[in-house]
Design a protein around this motif. Structure first.
Motif, PDB file in Angstrom:
ATOM      1  N   LEU A 158     -41.314 -15.131  -2.317  1.00 54.89           N
ATOM      2  CA  LEU A 158     -40.807 -14.186  -1.315  1.00 54.89           C
ATOM      3  C   LEU A 158     -39.469 -13.600  -1.744  1.00 54.89           C
ATOM      4  O   LEU A 158     -39.145 -12.458  -1.413  1.00 54.89           O
ATOM      5  CB  LEU A 158     -40.654 -14.884   0.038  1.00 54.89           C
ATOM      6  CG  LEU A 158     -41.949 -15.216   0.786  1.00 54.89           C
ATOM      7  CD1 LEU A 158     -41.651 -16.086   1.998  1.00 54.89           C
ATOM      8  CD2 LEU A 158     -42.679 -13.949   1.220  1.00 54.89           C
ATOM      9  N   VAL A 159     -38.689 -14.380  -2.490  1.00 61.43           N
ATOM     10  CA  VAL A 159     -37.412 -13.877  -3.004  1.00 61.43           C
ATOM     11  C   VAL A 159     -37.633 -13.025  -4.248  1.00 61.43           C
ATOM     12  O   VAL A 159     -37.186 -11.872  -4.327  1.00 61.43           O
ATOM     13  CB  VAL A 159     -36.449 -15.045  -3.318  1.00 61.43           C
ATOM     14  CG1 VAL A 159     -35.231 -14.532  -4.081  1.00 61.43           C
ATOM     15  CG2 VAL A 159     -36.006 -15.720  -2.036  1.00 61.43           C
ATOM     16  N   SER A 160     -38.333 -13.570  -5.244  1.00 62.23           N
ATOM     17  CA  SER A 160     -38.452 -12.866  -6.523  1.00 62.23           C
ATOM     18  C   SER A 160     -39.232 -11.558  -6.394  1.00 62.23           C
ATOM     19  O   SER A 160     -38.978 -10.602  -7.137  1.00 62.23           O
ATOM     20  CB  SER A 160     -39.111 -13.774  -7.567  1.00 62.23           C
ATOM     21  OG  SER A 160     -40.440 -14.100  -7.198  1.00 62.23           O
ATOM     22  N   SER A 161     -40.158 -11.487  -5.446  1.00 67.19           N
ATOM     23  CA  SER A 161     -40.954 -10.264  -5.289  1.00 67.19           C
ATOM     24  C   SER A 161     -40.147  -9.114  -4.692  1.00 67.19           C
ATOM     25  O   SER A 161     -40.625  -7.987  -4.644  1.00 67.19           O
ATOM     26  CB  SER A 161     -42.173 -10.539  -4.408  1.00 67.19           C
ATOM     27  OG  SER A 161     -41.786 -10.804  -3.068  1.00 67.19           O
ATOM     28  N   GLN A 162     -38.929  -9.392  -4.232  1.00 66.90           N
ATOM     29  CA  GLN A 162     -38.093  -8.319  -3.667  1.00 66.90           C
ATOM     30  C   GLN A 162     -37.527  -7.395  -4.746  1.00 66.90           C
ATOM     31  O   GLN A 162     -37.075  -6.291  -4.435  1.00 66.90           O
ATOM     32  CB  GLN A 162     -36.945  -8.919  -2.856  1.00 66.90           C
ATOM     33  CG  GLN A 162     -37.389  -9.654  -1.613  1.00 66.90           C
ATOM     34  CD  GLN A 162     -36.214 -10.223  -0.834  1.00 66.90           C
ATOM     35  OE1 GLN A 162     -35.217  -9.529  -0.570  1.00 66.90           O
ATOM     36  NE2 GLN A 162     -36.302 -11.490  -0.472  1.00 66.90           N
ATOM     37  N   LYS A 163     -37.565  -7.850  -5.998  1.00 68.60           N
ATOM     38  CA  LYS A 163     -37.028  -7.035  -7.096  1.00 68.60           C
ATOM     39  C   LYS A 163     -37.778  -5.715  -7.179  1.00 68.60           C
ATOM     40  O   LYS A 163     -39.003  -5.675  -7.208  1.00 68.60           O
ATOM     41  CB  LYS A 163     -37.198  -7.806  -8.409  1.00 68.60           C
ATOM     42  CG  LYS A 163     -36.570  -7.127  -9.622  1.00 68.60           C
ATOM     43  CD  LYS A 163     -35.085  -7.393  -9.684  1.00 68.60           C
ATOM     44  CE  LYS A 163     -34.517  -7.068 -11.066  1.00 68.60           C
ATOM     45  NZ  LYS A 163     -34.207  -5.659 -11.246  1.00 68.60           N
ATOM     46  N   GLU A 164     -37.020  -4.631  -7.175  1.00 70.53           N
ATOM     47  CA  GLU A 164     -37.522  -3.258  -7.196  1.00 70.53           C
ATOM     48  C   GLU A 164     -38.190  -2.832  -5.901  1.00 70.53           C
ATOM     49  O   GLU A 164     -38.682  -1.720  -5.813  1.00 70.53           O
ATOM     50  CB  GLU A 164     -38.504  -3.033  -8.366  1.00 70.53           C
ATOM     51  CG  GLU A 164     -37.956  -3.420  -9.726  1.00 70.53           C
ATOM     52  CD  GLU A 164     -36.633  -2.734 -10.040  1.00 70.53           C
ATOM     53  OE1 GLU A 164     -36.391  -1.615  -9.536  1.00 70.53           O
ATOM     54  OE2 GLU A 164     -35.832  -3.319 -10.782  1.00 70.53           O
ATOM     55  N   ARG A 165     -38.212  -3.702  -4.902  1.00 72.05           N
ATOM     56  CA  ARG A 165     -38.729  -3.306  -3.587  1.00 72.05           C
ATOM     57  C   ARG A 165     -37.583  -3.322  -2.569  1.00 72.05           C
ATOM     58  O   ARG A 165     -37.358  -2.362  -1.857  1.00 72.05           O
ATOM     59  CB  ARG A 165     -39.846  -4.244  -3.123  1.00 72.05           C
ATOM     60  CG  ARG A 165     -40.537  -3.769  -1.835  1.00 72.05           C
ATOM     61  CD  ARG A 165     -41.530  -4.806  -1.309  1.00 72.05           C
ATOM     62  NE  ARG A 165     -40.873  -5.995  -0.823  1.00 72.05           N
ATOM     63  CZ  ARG A 165     -41.229  -7.245  -1.147  1.00 72.05           C
ATOM     64  NH1 ARG A 165     -42.233  -7.455  -1.974  1.00 72.05           N
ATOM     65  NH2 ARG A 165     -40.572  -8.274  -0.654  1.00 72.05           N
ATOM     66  N   PHE A 167     -34.379  -4.792  -3.552  1.00 76.78           N
ATOM     67  CA  PHE A 167     -33.142  -4.602  -4.310  1.00 76.78           C
ATOM     68  C   PHE A 167     -33.506  -4.155  -5.719  1.00 76.78           C
ATOM     69  O   PHE A 167     -34.614  -4.420  -6.208  1.00 76.78           O
ATOM     70  CB  PHE A 167     -32.284  -5.879  -4.325  1.00 76.78           C
ATOM     71  CG  PHE A 167     -32.784  -6.957  -5.246  1.00 76.78           C
ATOM     72  CD1 PHE A 167     -32.290  -7.086  -6.539  1.00 76.78           C
ATOM     73  CD2 PHE A 167     -33.738  -7.876  -4.803  1.00 76.78           C
ATOM     74  CE1 PHE A 167     -32.738  -8.098  -7.384  1.00 76.78           C
ATOM     75  CE2 PHE A 167     -34.191  -8.880  -5.634  1.00 76.78           C
ATOM     76  CZ  PHE A 167     -33.692  -8.994  -6.933  1.00 76.78           C
ATOM     77  N   VAL A 168     -32.598  -3.414  -6.367  1.00 78.23           N
ATOM     78  CA  VAL A 168     -32.871  -2.867  -7.698  1.00 78.23           C
ATOM     79  C   VAL A 168     -31.792  -3.319  -8.668  1.00 78.23           C
ATOM     80  O   VAL A 168     -30.668  -3.659  -8.277  1.00 78.23           O
ATOM     81  CB  VAL A 168     -32.936  -1.323  -7.672  1.00 78.23           C
ATOM     82  CG1 VAL A 168     -34.108  -0.847  -6.836  1.00 78.23           C
ATOM     83  CG2 VAL A 168     -31.626  -0.730  -7.148  1.00 78.23           C
ATOM     84  N   ASN A 169     -32.182  -3.322  -9.946  1.00 74.59           N
ATOM     85  CA  ASN A 169     -31.262  -3.670 -11.028  1.00 74.59           C
ATOM     86  C   ASN A 169     -30.597  -5.016 -10.760  1.00 74.59           C
ATOM     87  O   ASN A 169     -31.275  -6.011 -10.552  1.00 74.59           O
ATOM     88  CB  ASN A 169     -30.242  -2.548 -11.221  1.00 74.59           C
ATOM     89  CG  ASN A 169     -30.910  -1.234 -11.569  1.00 74.59           C
ATOM     90  OD1 ASN A 169     -31.946  -1.215 -12.246  1.00 74.59           O
ATOM     91  ND2 ASN A 169     -30.351  -0.122 -11.102  1.00 74.59           N
ATOM     92  N   SER A 170     -29.271  -5.039 -10.706  1.00 74.10           N
ATOM     93  CA  SER A 170     -28.544  -6.295 -10.506  1.00 74.10           C
ATOM     94  C   SER A 170     -27.891  -6.372  -9.124  1.00 74.10           C
ATOM     95  O   SER A 170     -26.896  -7.081  -8.934  1.00 74.10           O
ATOM     96  CB  SER A 170     -27.457  -6.454 -11.592  1.00 74.10           C
ATOM     97  OG  SER A 170     -28.044  -6.537 -12.871  1.00 74.10           O
ATOM     98  N   ASN A 171     -28.457  -5.664  -8.156  1.00 74.65           N
ATOM     99  CA  ASN A 171     -27.886  -5.670  -6.800  1.00 74.65           C
ATOM    100  C   ASN A 171     -28.367  -6.899  -6.024  1.00 74.65           C
ATOM    101  O   ASN A 171     -29.046  -6.794  -5.005  1.00 74.65           O
ATOM    102  CB  ASN A 171     -28.287  -4.388  -6.056  1.00 74.65           C
ATOM    103  CG  ASN A 171     -27.718  -3.153  -6.724  1.00 74.65           C
ATOM    104  OD1 ASN A 171     -26.662  -3.204  -7.346  1.00 74.65           O
ATOM    105  ND2 ASN A 171     -28.434  -2.057  -6.605  1.00 74.65           N
ATOM    106  N   TYR A 172     -27.984  -8.080  -6.522  1.00 74.30           N
ATOM    107  CA  TYR A 172     -28.489  -9.321  -5.930  1.00 74.30           C
ATOM    108  C   TYR A 172     -27.958  -9.582  -4.527  1.00 74.30           C
ATOM    109  O   TYR A 172     -28.527 -10.387  -3.783  1.00 74.30           O
ATOM    110  CB  TYR A 172     -28.151 -10.500  -6.849  1.00 74.30           C
ATOM    111  CG  TYR A 172     -28.854 -10.407  -8.186  1.00 74.30           C
ATOM    112  CD1 TYR A 172     -30.230 -10.589  -8.287  1.00 74.30           C
ATOM    113  CD2 TYR A 172     -28.146 -10.107  -9.348  1.00 74.30           C
ATOM    114  CE1 TYR A 172     -30.882 -10.481  -9.507  1.00 74.30           C
ATOM    115  CE2 TYR A 172     -28.779 -10.000 -10.574  1.00 74.30           C
ATOM    116  CZ  TYR A 172     -30.152 -10.188 -10.652  1.00 74.30           C
ATOM    117  OH  TYR A 172     -30.802 -10.082 -11.850  1.00 74.30           O
TER     118      TYR A 172
END
Length: 326
Positions: A158-165, A167-172
């Motif tokens: 649920l956390v890792s799948s948020q990448k590019e959805r 949050f993008v790039n390094s906007n952790y």
């Protein structure tokens, strides 16, 4: 043999339909709101109606794949615009994929909320925040694997799948807080556990920046017997009544309507009714299957004993009423 196989297939089909109806009922916003009220601190003290209004869109049921690279929606136009929503690709093409039972976004418009000594404390800010919630329903505690291990995998996805959805790039700092809530029926006791990250100081204390509360797992154990209706077991009684296979339809609806003031629309009533009918059918077919198995075992024993005592295949076949080849 054909009858036994047919019964086994019918039971499997009924169980699949039962699971679908159970997920549909749990995915009702009025039910999800009551789950959130008891499991997420940010909602404590709110009304179920206000929590239900905070659930964005319609919860996605059994369509979002868990596998890495499949949970995110895919970009189709090559743009850099952020992706919104989960990937709900055609389930027939990817039938073998494991999917989240229920997953949805919830708004937290009131800022950072903390509960201290059962008092709701709110640090007001004007940034609209969201959390992502996953609800999983289990008929019991699985024997094939340890449920905590699976829930850790789910909450990590649920956390890792948020990448590019989300949050993008390094906007952790844009990662959304996630909850994976597991409901296990037929347990020995009514229980509820919150599993999350903690910090242990190994040398001089230091306040590291970031949100330690990003990952949350809630494990809810529910027994066959309905608890009394009090605040402590309020959620357990509701879910127990909703999913129980031993409670009659009228009693289920009365509990939900009179004790929990749930809006019982026609779809809700129909799903509860179908679940009750499926439950009865599953029990009847299981009983038939058990009877057939017992009869077959008795016949096999009789046939072996007759063979030992010198009866011919033709004589045995005539007595037990089966073909010689059988």
């Amino acid at each position: 043999m054909k009858t036994e196989l047919s019964n086994a297939m019918a039971v499997a089909g009924d169980k699949a339909q039962y699971d679908i109806r159970a997920k549909r009922l749990l995915a009702q916003k009025s039910i999800l709101a009551r789950i959130l009220l008891k499991t997420v601190d940010a909602f404590k003290g709110m009304s179920p109606e206000d929590v239900a209004d905070s659930i964005e869109g319609e919860p996605v049921i059994g369509m979002v794949p868990i596998e890495p690279g499949s949970t995110n929606a895919e970009r189709t136009d090559g743009s850099v615009q952020r992706i919104r929503g989960f990937n709900t690709e055609n389930s027939e093409i990817n039938e073998g994929m494991i999917r989240f039972d229920i997953v949805f976004y919830v708004r937290l418009p009131f800022g950072n909320v903390h509960i201290k000594d059962n008092v709701r404390l709110t640090e007001t800010n004007h940034k609209l925040t969201q959390i992502i919630v996953n609800v999983e329903a289990q008929k019991d505690e699985p024997a094939a694997y340890k449920i905590l291990n699976r829930s850790i995998f789910y909450v990590s996805r649920l956390v890792s799948s948020q990448k590019e959805r989300d949050f993008v790039n390094s906007n952790y700092d844009d990662i959304k807080q996630v909850y994976s809530i597991w409901i296990c029926m037929n347990m020995k006791c009514n229980s509820m556990s919150h599993i999350h990250l903690t910090k242990d100081e190994m040398l001089e204390p230091y306040e590291w920046k970031g949100n330690i509360n990003l990952l949350n797992i809630i494990l809810i154990g529910i027994t066959d017997e309905l608890p009394v209706h009090d605040e402590r077991y309020e959620l357990h009684r509701l879910i127990g009544a909703l999913l129980s296979s031993s409670i009659e339809l009228d009693e289920k609806l009365e509990i939900m309507e009179k004790e929990y003031n749930l809006p019982l629309n026609s779809d809700f009533r129909r799903d509860v009714n179908v679940m009750c009918n499926l439950s009865d059918g599953i029990e009847e077919k299981a009983a038939e299957k058990a009877t057939e198995k017992t009869t077959r075992e008795i016949n096999e024993k009789v046939i072996k004993n007759m063979h030992k005592n010198g009866y011919t295949a033709a004589q045995i076949a005539e007595i037990v009423e089966v073909s010689e080849s059988e």
